[in-house]
Design a protein around this motif. Structure first.
Motif, PDB file in Angstrom:
ATOM      1  N   UNK A 267      52.305  29.407  53.198  1.00 38.76           N
ATOM      2  CA  UNK A 267      53.751  29.604  53.268  1.00 38.76           C
ATOM      3  C   UNK A 267      54.024  31.097  53.167  1.00 38.76           C
ATOM      4  N   UNK A 268      55.239  31.540  53.556  1.00 34.06           N
ATOM      5  CA  UNK A 268      55.581  32.956  53.409  1.00 34.06           C
ATOM      6  C   UNK A 268      55.506  33.404  51.951  1.00 34.06           C
ATOM      7  N   UNK A 269      55.068  34.624  51.732  1.00 28.69           N
ATOM      8  CA  UNK A 269      55.003  35.284  50.427  1.00 28.69           C
ATOM      9  C   UNK A 269      53.953  34.688  49.485  1.00 28.69           C
ATOM     10  N   UNK A 270      53.077  33.849  49.990  1.00 25.89           N
ATOM     11  CA  UNK A 270      52.041  33.265  49.140  1.00 25.89           C
ATOM     12  C   UNK A 270      51.129  34.345  48.573  1.00 25.89           C
ATOM     13  N   UNK A 271      50.692  35.292  49.422  1.00 28.07           N
ATOM     14  CA  UNK A 271      49.801  36.350  48.953  1.00 28.07           C
ATOM     15  C   UNK A 271      50.482  37.199  47.891  1.00 28.07           C
ATOM     16  N   UNK A 272      51.755  37.527  48.097  1.00 32.71           N
ATOM     17  CA  UNK A 272      52.484  38.295  47.087  1.00 32.71           C
ATOM     18  C   UNK A 272      52.490  37.561  45.756  1.00 32.71           C
ATOM     19  N   UNK A 273      52.743  36.265  45.774  1.00 30.17           N
ATOM     20  CA  UNK A 273      52.854  35.499  44.531  1.00 30.17           C
ATOM     21  C   UNK A 273      51.547  35.495  43.746  1.00 30.17           C
ATOM     22  N   UNK A 274      50.421  35.346  44.427  1.00 32.71           N
ATOM     23  CA  UNK A 274      49.142  35.304  43.716  1.00 32.71           C
ATOM     24  C   UNK A 274      48.719  36.695  43.241  1.00 32.71           C
ATOM     25  N   UNK A 275      48.887  37.715  44.103  1.00 33.58           N
ATOM     26  CA  UNK A 275      48.520  39.081  43.704  1.00 33.58           C
ATOM     27  C   UNK A 275      49.423  39.561  42.559  1.00 33.58           C
ATOM     28  N   UNK A 276      50.707  39.220  42.625  1.00 33.41           N
ATOM     29  CA  UNK A 276      51.642  39.587  41.566  1.00 33.41           C
ATOM     30  C   UNK A 276      51.194  39.016  40.229  1.00 33.41           C
ATOM     31  N   UNK A 277      50.783  37.759  40.224  1.00 31.21           N
ATOM     32  CA  UNK A 277      50.371  37.101  38.982  1.00 31.21           C
ATOM     33  C   UNK A 277      49.091  37.717  38.418  1.00 31.21           C
ATOM     34  N   UNK A 278      48.106  37.946  39.268  1.00 38.49           N
ATOM     35  CA  UNK A 278      46.867  38.574  38.796  1.00 38.49           C
ATOM     36  C   UNK A 278      47.148  39.965  38.225  1.00 38.49           C
ATOM     37  N   UNK A 279      48.000  40.733  38.897  1.00 36.79           N
ATOM     38  CA  UNK A 279      48.318  42.090  38.434  1.00 36.79           C
ATOM     39  C   UNK A 279      49.036  42.066  37.096  1.00 36.79           C
ATOM     40  N   UNK A 280      50.036  41.189  36.968  1.00 34.18           N
ATOM     41  CA  UNK A 280      50.802  41.136  35.725  1.00 34.18           C
ATOM     42  C   UNK A 280      50.020  40.514  34.574  1.00 34.18           C
ATOM     43  N   UNK A 281      48.922  39.817  34.892  1.00 35.78           N
ATOM     44  CA  UNK A 281      48.031  39.320  33.843  1.00 35.78           C
ATOM     45  C   UNK A 281      46.943  40.346  33.517  1.00 35.78           C
ATOM     46  N   UNK A 282      47.072  41.552  34.092  1.00 36.33           N
ATOM     47  CA  UNK A 282      46.150  42.667  33.838  1.00 36.33           C
ATOM     48  C   UNK A 282      44.748  42.436  34.384  1.00 36.33           C
ATOM     49  N   UNK A 283      44.678  41.806  35.558  1.00 31.49           N
ATOM     50  CA  UNK A 283      43.399  41.701  36.259  1.00 31.49           C
ATOM     51  C   UNK A 283      43.398  42.665  37.448  1.00 31.49           C
ATOM     52  N   UNK A 284      42.234  43.238  37.719  1.00 32.20           N
ATOM     53  CA  UNK A 284      42.065  44.174  38.825  1.00 32.20           C
ATOM     54  C   UNK A 284      41.310  43.457  39.944  1.00 32.20           C
ATOM     55  N   UNK A 285      41.862  43.511  41.159  1.00 34.68           N
ATOM     56  CA  UNK A 285      41.204  42.923  42.329  1.00 34.68           C
ATOM     57  C   UNK A 285      40.317  43.989  42.964  1.00 34.68           C
ATOM     58  N   UNK A 286      39.000  43.753  42.935  1.00 38.56           N
ATOM     59  CA  UNK A 286      38.059  44.709  43.520  1.00 38.56           C
ATOM     60  C   UNK A 286      37.776  44.391  44.987  1.00 38.56           C
ATOM     61  N   UNK A 287      37.669  43.123  45.286  1.00 38.50           N
ATOM     62  CA  UNK A 287      37.469  42.696  46.669  1.00 38.50           C
ATOM     63  C   UNK A 287      38.267  41.415  46.876  1.00 38.50           C
ATOM     64  N   UNK A 288      38.689  41.194  48.095  1.00 40.25           N
ATOM     65  CA  UNK A 288      39.406  39.950  48.398  1.00 40.25           C
ATOM     66  C   UNK A 288      39.305  39.635  49.885  1.00 40.25           C
ATOM     67  N   UNK A 289      39.350  38.357  50.169  1.00 39.67           N
ATOM     68  CA  UNK A 289      39.350  37.874  51.542  1.00 39.67           C
ATOM     69  C   UNK A 289      40.424  36.805  51.656  1.00 39.67           C
ATOM     70  N   UNK A 290      41.381  37.017  52.548  1.00 39.87           N
ATOM     71  CA  UNK A 290      42.487  36.083  52.726  1.00 39.87           C
ATOM     72  C   UNK A 290      42.438  35.573  54.160  1.00 39.87           C
ATOM     73  N   UNK A 291      42.531  34.261  54.343  1.00 34.96           N
ATOM     74  CA  UNK A 291      42.477  33.698  55.681  1.00 34.96           C
ATOM     75  C   UNK A 291      43.392  32.484  55.770  1.00 34.96           C
TER      76      UNK A 291
END
Length: 447
Positions: A267-291
């Motif tokens: 759905x629209x904005x799905x990536x924003x919602x998941x990245x937002x949550x990881x960031x605000x939980x103080x996790x750092x994304x080092x690598x990612x693959x979205x498809x």
């Protein structure tokens, strides 16, 4: 101590600015590399939160991210996004492409000071943040209080999830059409709204915050619902296994990462919602693959906590899983989507939501915007009984609003057919008769 912390923060900002000047971001937009999407590549000096900032900029201009490859090991951040518009077409509009280059490139305000993304001061309106227990008619009650207090709602977004409700509203004074600054009046607004949120159970979890700052609304709503612990699985709102997103968190011990995989309906904005949550939980994304594979989305993140460690315990793993599930579910709105376009006026939101309440409809999500004197309001509603909305209700709303265009899309079961009984009469007939033409469009939401 505060001075030392402030000094340290300023030094960090200056250091990041220096790194940025030495290594300015590079943005490349390619409409030839992919057959069915525009490819946007972003290279930049790395810092915590940069992925969220990039994704936020792309989603704020309503681009659909169909694929993404992210790498941010070390001091450099490299991203590749395949994007389309909502119709699945490449982005060819030079105005949009130029905006992307300026927003993500060396000329942008995409700077270290954006740690709180989208935060700025504004005297055009007063921002009100609300959290509390959800119940039928809550938005109607809140907007009625604001109308009584001579506040005009110019923009608002309301989310409900797992028995909780959160809203960010921007209001102006009815007379001056500017922000409300009188401390006594602000205090009264805060007190009365908090009483409404508490309801008859006087819940201590209700909260109202009034300020003149402007936040990124979607991110703030995620933060508010997270703070309100809407991710805890309780009661009847718990999703069954067929509806729940497939979220898995495992540790890759050889590389000291935790690997988060998400499979769910796209759905629209799905990536924003998941990245937002990881960031605000103080996790750092080092690598990612979205498809995106047809109607479904696959997301894979290699993360560590900001302290450098992977997920440490089963309890932490469960919390990450629940929080990501909640972040995905908050924006999902199954039910009827109603869109209202008309000339804005004080009390419009109160009047419309009162009609919904008297029709036994409850609002599960709402977006209210005002531009150039026109109100464009979107409501996601369902019957308070949990059944499909009765077609008589739709007819009644048509009678109340007057000159309308009503469209229904989706399965016939979504709306109960009209019976042969006499049509229901509303107490609010003629409510909009003195207003300009109202365009009310009704569609089925699958988001």
């Amino acid at each position: 101590m505060e001075m030392n912390m402030s000094f340290s923060h300023d030094m960090d900002d200056e250091y990041e600015k220096l790194i940025r000047r030495m290594n300015p971001p590079r943005v490349v937009i390619d409409n030839e590399a992919c057959k069915n999407a525009t490819v946007i590549s972003v290279d930049s000096a790395n810092k915590h939160g940069i992925l969220l900032e990039v994704v936020q900029i792309l989603t704020d201009i309503n681009l659909i991210i169909t694929k993404a490859y992210i790498s941010s090991d070390g001091n450099w951040f490299m991203d590749v996004f395949n994007v389309t518009d909502h119709d699945g077409n490449k982005i060819l509009d030079e105005g949009i492409l130029d905006y992307i280059r300026k927003s993500l490139g060396p000329e942008s305000c995409f700077t270290p000071s954006m740690r709180s993304v989208g935060v700025k001061q504004s005297m055009d309106h007063t921002a009100i943040e609300l959290t509390g227990s959800d119940r039928p008619g809550l938005l109607s009650e809140v907007s009625a209080v604001l109308k009584h207090l001579k506040c005009n709602v110019v923009n608002a977004e309301v989310w409900t999830h797992n028995t909780r409700a959160a809203a960010v509203m921007q209001v102006t004074d009815e007379e001056t059409e500017t922000a409300i600054t009188d401390p006594e009046r602000l205090s009264r607004i805060k007190t009365l709204l908090c009483n409404v949120l508490k309801g008859s159970n006087k819940s201590s979890l209700a909260k109202t915050v009034v300020s003149h700052s402007v936040t990124h609304t979607d991110r703030r709503l995620h933060q508010m619902m997270f703070a309100d612990r809407d991710y805890e699985r309780i009661g009847e709102d718990v999703l069954d296994d067929r509806q729940r997103p497939n979220v898995d968190v495992v540790n890759w011990y050889d590389k000291d990462y935790s690997v988060v995989t998400i499979r769910c309906k796209d759905r629209p904005k799905l990536l924003f919602d998941t990245v937002c949550t990881l960031t605000d939980m103080d996790y750092v994304v080092f690598h990612a693959n979205i498809d995106t594979l047809g109607p479904d989305s696959y997301q894979e993140y290699y993360i560590r906590h900001i302290d450098g460690s992977p997920v440490k315990s089963d309890a932490e793993r469960e919390r990450v899983t629940q929080c990501l599930e909640a972040a995905i579910a908050r924006r999902v709105s199954e039910g009827l989507k109603l869109e209202l376009c008309t000339t804005d006026r004080v009390g419009l939101l109160s009047d419309v939501t009162r009609i919904f309440r008297e029709s036994s409809l409850t609002v599960t999500r709402a977006e209210v915007t005002t531009k150039a004197g026109k109100a464009v309001n979107t409501f996601y509603v369902r019957d308070t009984s949990g059944y499909p909305v009765d077609a008589k209700t739709i007819d009644s709303i048509r009678q109340v609003i007057g000159q309308t265009i009503l469209k229904v899309k989706g399965n016939p079961e979504d709306i109960k057919p009209v019976s042969q009984e006499s049509p229901t009469r509303f107490l609010f007939g003629g409510l909009f008769k003195s207003s300009s033409f109202v365009n009310f469009s009704l569609v089925r939401s699958y988001s």
